[in-house]
Design an enzyme around this catalytic site. Structure first.
Site, PDB file in Angstrom:
ATOM      1  N   GLY A  64       0.823  -1.205   0.000  1.00 42.58           N
ATOM      2  CA  GLY A  64       0.000   0.000   0.000  1.00 42.58           C
ATOM      3  C   GLY A  64       0.859   1.258   0.000  1.00 42.58           C
ATOM      4  N   SER A  65       0.366   2.280   0.662  1.00 43.17           N
ATOM      5  CA  SER A  65       1.007   3.595   0.586  1.00 43.17           C
ATOM      6  C   SER A  65       2.365   3.670   1.271  1.00 43.17           C
ATOM      7  CB  SER A  65       0.075   4.662   1.179  1.00 43.17           C
ATOM      8  OG  SER A  65      -1.055   4.819   0.351  1.00 43.17           O
ATOM      9  N   THR A  66       2.733   2.665   2.083  1.00 42.65           N
ATOM     10  CA  THR A  66       4.084   2.680   2.649  1.00 42.65           C
ATOM     11  C   THR A  66       5.128   2.606   1.528  1.00 42.65           C
ATOM     12  OG1 THR A  66       4.140   0.262   2.964  1.00 42.65           O
ATOM     13  CG2 THR A  66       3.362   1.612   4.815  1.00 42.65           C
TER      14      THR A  66
END
Length: 487
Positions: free
Chosen positions: A216-218
């Site tokens: 995801g956004s990590t």
């Protein structure tokens, strides 16, 4: 001698010769293979005839040995706080073999390693019983306990690393198991093993090393590093050319943002509020090959031996432009272990230098003499120190003013990034909650980088499943534990 007697003599001579050849073949050629075959019960009896050496954390053993009742195996393995440490130790079972450190360092722990030959020889003359050596880990007990307790009944994992050396400080996975329950070979051991092995919760799997998830956004910090390293972005506070809506390249599909103000947003603001469109746009400009190059410098597409082998995290080398844009926000085919995302964070916190992760500090003989000592090794340089410091600024901004505020620690500089990764076809399943972070000391060095993934939790409303809400408090507790209990 008559002819029949000569034939009989010759025949008997051939039989004796064949017997000698066979005996010597067994003794000198097949001896090692026969002695190590799992079907050779004498090997197992010898293996459990003495107490195993111990696995050590913070100077204290987390393993032991106990006399086995009613068995020809004299000793069996015991574990102190078994579920807490099982993701590190693995198990050593009389009936079901061994895994992880128990398997990799079995020769040291049993005393059979060739490097302990001198100790065994001396013992023959002094009459001392055979003993196993010890495995000294890099684990921080306080950090491991914080990770395990904070995960609680959630399904997930934590990996924490010292960015300066690569030493693994915590490796937690839940739900866990107690290796003591099947360390023997009784019917009760068999029942405990069967229940664990058949469980859909996969208790025996070390999720920190052996499960990959869409990050995801990590993953946007990797895209940021790639954009800086490949010259696509030089000023993190300059507006980008991202339109609203942003259409995925080669498609008519608009990228969905869950934040506002993403049109032409700066990279710094885009990371603060997690604009999908900006990072998809930037990843497309870097291009697939540039993204692959940077991702692989962080460790993607390669296995990592800690010495327990971690599965390879994946950044697709063959996808099209639309797939690369989606992968740049940590979706599509991108997959990462918690250890991998801790490595990403550690490299950024360590001014662009990625140290090889390891969790065995040294191996010692029964008399505590050092047999082998690990020396920290540089693994790669995914980004320059100057660019790493730009990413650090952005990650600190996320914690101070963005989606990562639950990870704030009073009086400490913390950088982080949240992630809520889609899961299942058309995002039908509950999403994964991620958080990556590091804590910085006054001298600007970082003693800890953490990655947390929550695979499942008791939260009913999927809108409440967020990296900031679920995973960030876990990371904060681990960082605080390390800061308070260094070493």
């Amino acid at each position: 001698m008559n002819k029949p007697l000569r034939r009989i003599s010759l025949f008997c001579g051939l039989l004796v010769l064949a017997l000698l050849i066979r005996t010597n073949w067994l003794q000198y050629v097949q001896a090692e293979d026969l002695s190590t075959r799992k079907e050779n019960r004498r090997v197992q009896i010898a293996q459990y005839a003495t107490e195993r050496g111990n696995i050590i954390v913070g100077g204290q053993p987390i393993t032991g040995s106990a006399v086995t009742d009613g068995s020809d195996f004299k000793f069996k393995r015991t574990y102190i706080d078994g579920p807490l440490w099982a993701p590190v130790t693995g198990y050593a079972s009389q009936a079901f073999g061994s895994t992880q450190l128990e398997k990799i360092d079995d020769g040291i722990l049993t005393g059979n390693d060739d490097r302990l030959f001198f100790d065994r020889t001396i013992g023959m003359f002094t009459g001392e019983k055979k003993q196993g050596g010890n495995v000294i880990t890099t684990l921080n007990a306080a950090a491991q306990k914080a990770a395990f307790q904070q995960l609680g009944n959630k399904k997930g994992a934590v990996a924490a690393i010292d960015p300066r050396t690569g030493a693994i400080l915590a490796l937690a996975s839940t739900p866990s198991y107690d290796p003591s329950t099947f360390a023997g070979n009784s019917k009760n051991d068999e029942k405990a093993w069967r229940e664990l092995n058949d469980s859909s919760d996969k208790n025996l799997v070390n999720r920190a090393l052996r499960e990959t998830y869409p990050p995801g956004s990590t993953f946007k910090v990797v895209t940021t590093a790639a954009a800086l390293e490949h010259g696509v972005i030089s000023d993190i506070n300059a507006p980008t050319d991202t339109p609203e809506p942003y259409i995925l390249p080669g498609t008519k599909t608009p990228m969905v943002n869950h934040a506002t103000g993403c049109e032409k947003a700066t990279l710094n603001y885009a990371l603060q509020v997690s604009c999908n469109s900006v990072f998809a746009n930037v990843g497309d400009k870097v291009g697939r090959d540039g993204m692959v190059e940077t991702a692989q410098k962080f460790g993607f597409n390669s296995t990592v031996d800690t010495p327990v082998r971690a599965f390879a995290s994946v950044y697709d080398k063959t996808m099209g432009k639309d797939g690369n844009a989606l992968s740049s926000i940590g979706q599509f085919n991108t997959a990462a272990t918690p250890l991998q995302m801790a490595m990403v964070t550690a490299a950024i916190a360590n001014d662009g230098k990625l140290m090889k992760p390891y969790m065995v500090e040294q191996l010692t003989a029964p008399n505590l003499d050092t047999i082998e000592k690990h020396e920290p090794q540089e693994m790669s340089r995914p980004l320059s120190a100057a660019n790493a410091q730009k990413v650090q600024q952005m990650m600190v901004n996320v914690v101070e003013h963005g989606t990562g505020t639950p990870a704030k620690i009073n009086g400490v500089t913390v950088g982080g990034k949240t992630g809520t990764a889609q899961h299942g076809e058309k995002n039908a399943k509950r999403p994964y909650a991620w958080f990556i972070s590091y804590a910085e000391l006054p001298d600007r060095t970082s003693p800890v980088a953490v990655a947390v993934v929550i695979e499942d939790s008791a939260v009913q409303d999927r809108d409440d499943i967020t990296g900031g809400g679920l995973a960030a408090p876990v990371a904060k507790a681990v960082m605080e534990a390390v800061l308070k209990n260094k070493g």
